[in-house]
Design an enzyme around this catalytic site. Structure first.
Site, PDB file in Angstrom:
ATOM      1  N   TRP A 318     -20.326 -18.607 -20.682  1.00 56.27           N
ATOM      2  CA  TRP A 318     -21.319 -19.087 -21.637  1.00 56.27           C
ATOM      3  C   TRP A 318     -21.664 -20.263 -20.854  1.00 56.27           C
ATOM      4  O   TRP A 318     -22.192 -20.555 -20.577  1.00 56.27           O
ATOM      5  CB  TRP A 318     -20.709 -20.074 -23.081  1.00 56.27           C
ATOM      6  CG  TRP A 318     -21.896 -20.684 -24.153  1.00 56.27           C
ATOM      7  CD1 TRP A 318     -23.288 -20.376 -24.569  1.00 56.27           C
ATOM      8  CD2 TRP A 318     -22.261 -21.801 -23.645  1.00 56.27           C
ATOM      9  NE1 TRP A 318     -24.191 -21.471 -24.838  1.00 56.27           N
ATOM     10  CE2 TRP A 318     -23.852 -22.556 -24.360  1.00 56.27           C
ATOM     11  CE3 TRP A 318     -21.558 -23.042 -22.554  1.00 56.27           C
ATOM     12  CZ2 TRP A 318     -24.005 -23.657 -24.540  1.00 56.27           C
ATOM     13  CZ3 TRP A 318     -22.197 -24.726 -22.646  1.00 56.27           C
ATOM     14  CH2 TRP A 318     -23.357 -24.578 -23.559  1.00 56.27           C
ATOM     15  N   HIS A 319     -21.008 -21.191 -19.956  1.00 52.84           N
ATOM     16  CA  HIS A 319     -20.838 -22.624 -19.037  1.00 52.84           C
ATOM     17  C   HIS A 319     -21.743 -21.235 -17.614  1.00 52.84           C
ATOM     18  O   HIS A 319     -22.506 -22.578 -17.118  1.00 52.84           O
ATOM     19  CB  HIS A 319     -19.575 -22.709 -18.662  1.00 52.84           C
ATOM     20  CG  HIS A 319     -19.640 -23.862 -19.863  1.00 52.84           C
ATOM     21  ND1 HIS A 319     -18.862 -23.572 -21.144  1.00 52.84           N
ATOM     22  CD2 HIS A 319     -19.696 -24.855 -19.830  1.00 52.84           C
ATOM     23  CE1 HIS A 319     -18.828 -23.998 -21.842  1.00 52.84           C
ATOM     24  NE2 HIS A 319     -19.086 -25.664 -20.824  1.00 52.84           N
ATOM     25  N   GLY A 320     -21.148 -20.050 -17.659  1.00 48.93           N
ATOM     26  CA  GLY A 320     -22.448 -19.840 -16.281  1.00 48.93           C
ATOM     27  C   GLY A 320     -21.838 -18.556 -15.999  1.00 48.93           C
ATOM     28  O   GLY A 320     -20.059 -17.782 -16.426  1.00 48.93           O
TER      29      GLY A 320
END
Length: 456
Positions: A318-320
């Site tokens: 989700w963060h990248g």
């Protein structure tokens, strides 16, 4: 448009609130919706259609779910909405990553034009998904007003960087909310504290981390490697926590109560405790909408481990769209699984050892998070445990020692405890005015003013 910018502080914010407070109550959502779209379009006008489509698709899905009583049809509607939401997120955020890796395997046989990442898509996608899922669960009634649903999703304080506000938390306030001078004053204080955290703490200490990147990780000594890890840990905390505080303060000034997003995470004694204190709204979202539906810890140890693997892989990704973020999620999966199955009670009994374990683990995790090149991650972590002692760290302690000490102090509840015991109106005015003026002076004079979570 950053909250920590002179444009926002001296132009957008005063004009917005001047109009917001003087217009009739029945027009406030319309104005907030329009102002939020303007705020978003200021940075990326070409992605405005994307967020409007997100509102429309989920608005229609919500109404259909509300009116339909057939279980199979309701599931079909929910699945279609999830496919759309996750499909848009997947295309814009992850298509470059998958094509790049396929090209690596196939030796550059695929032609591809790089897709730009829309600001805030990870945050607003999760928010609108929570709305549709809760309507499906009959946890909340479908929103009958397109403007109200658009206001919920596009509300500029939390549009591009959270905190992640689920619809059930603000559904009543969207229809009827009140505010007072005391609430506006409190909101301003929270905003100023967030501004100071972002500008005076995160930006200053972040320079140390940037200096190490320019120097090259292969050239640093063990003490400097740990110093750099501490600097990034403090930078990302005050950067994101400061932005969350500004969002919460702005929401309070408009009559909304947004959820708390941080609770002094670096005083934790375990990774489990850390994730109860860090980015609280993201952890709550994954627990409510992924971990519990997967079965949580109710189906035996094997299923618990699988569920944790899925949740923390998703959290990392989700963060990248990068392998280091997936590795970061797996790193937490391993430690959290060990804690849940074997170490929880032992860590509670050995507080000194547990804090050392936590601090070492969290600093290593931030290196995995911050450095996108896997080989560079390996280089940096080897430096952290290389036992090569040089004098290079002395220069950085001289330059950043005071900023480090102040940041570490503010990362603990010590200052808050003192403030709550001594605060009164004159003290409040002096402190808040000082923080605001120093922050503005920094913004006028400094060119370095990033926001780390924009890239997520």
């Amino acid at each position: 448009m950053l909250f920590s910018s002179l444009l926002f502080i001296f132009q957008f914010m005063p004009i917005f609130f001047l109009i917001y407070y003087i217009i009739p109550v029945r027009f406030r959502n319309v104005f907030l919706f329009g102002a939020s779209l303007f705020f978003y379009a200021w940075g990326e006008p070409y992605f405005l259609l994307l967020i409007l489509l997100s509102i429309l698709v989920n608005y229609v899905a919500g109404l259909l779910l509300e009116k339909n009583s057939n279980i199979k049809q309701r599931k079909f509607i929910l699945v279609l909405s999830l496919i759309y939401n996750l499909g848009m997120l997947g295309f814009f955020k992850y298509s470059n990553f998958f094509v790049e890796n396929l090209n690596y395997i196939l030796k550059n046989t695929l032609s591809w034009k790089e897709v730009l990442l829309p600001l805030g898509i990870s945050f607003y996608t999760f928010q609108i998904m929570s709305y549709t899922i809760d309507v499906y669960r009959r946890k909340v009634e479908a929103e009958s007003s397109f403007v109200n649903l658009g206001t919920y999703l596009c509300m500029f304080p939390q549009l591009i960087a959270g905190p992640i506000v689920v619809y059930t938390q603000v559904s009543k306030e969207l229809k009827e909310r009140t505010y007072s001078l005391e609430q506006i004053e409190e909101g301003l204080k929270v905003f100023v504290l967030g501004l100071g955290s972002k500008v005076l703490l995160a930006n200053n200490i972040g320079n140390l981390w940037n200096d190490l990147g320019e120097l090259g990780y292969s050239k640093i000594s063990m003490p400097l490697a740990w110093l750099g890890a501490v600097s990034f840990a403090l930078q990302i905390y005050f950067d994101f926590h400061g932005y969350s505080l500004m969002a919460i303060g702005l929401g309070k000034m408009m009559g909304f109560e947004f959820p708390k997003n941080f609770n002094y995470p670096y005083i934790s004694k375990s990774m489990t405790e850390f994730w109860r204190r860090w980015h609280i709204t993201l952890g709550s979202w994954f627990r409510e909408y992924l971990y519990i539906p997967l079965g949580g810890n109710r189906k035996g140890k094997g299923r618990l481990i699988l569920n944790l693997l899925l949740v923390w892989s998703a959290t990392g990704f989700w963060h990248g769209a990068s392998w280091n973020f997936l590795l970061w999620g797996i790193f937490f999966f391993v430690l959290l699984t060990i804690e849940k199955l074997w170490m929880k009670e032992w860590l509670n009994e050995h507080r000194v050892i547990s804090r050392i374990y936590f601090l070492v683990g969290i600093l290593v995790s931030w290196i995995i998070f911050a450095v996108t090149d896997l080989r560079e991650i390996g280089t940096y972590i080897r430096k952290m445990f290389s036992f090569t002692i040089q004098s290079d760290w002395i220069y950085y302690i001289r330059n950043y020692g005071l900023s480090l000490m102040i940041s570490i102090l503010f990362a603990t509840p010590v200052v808050r405890t003192w403030y709550q015991k001594t605060k009164n109106l004159p003290v409040d005015i002096v402190i808040m005015t000082g923080i605001f003026l120093l922050s503005v002076a920094y913004l006028v004079d400094a060119a370095y003013n990033p926001f780390l979570y924009f890239r997520f």
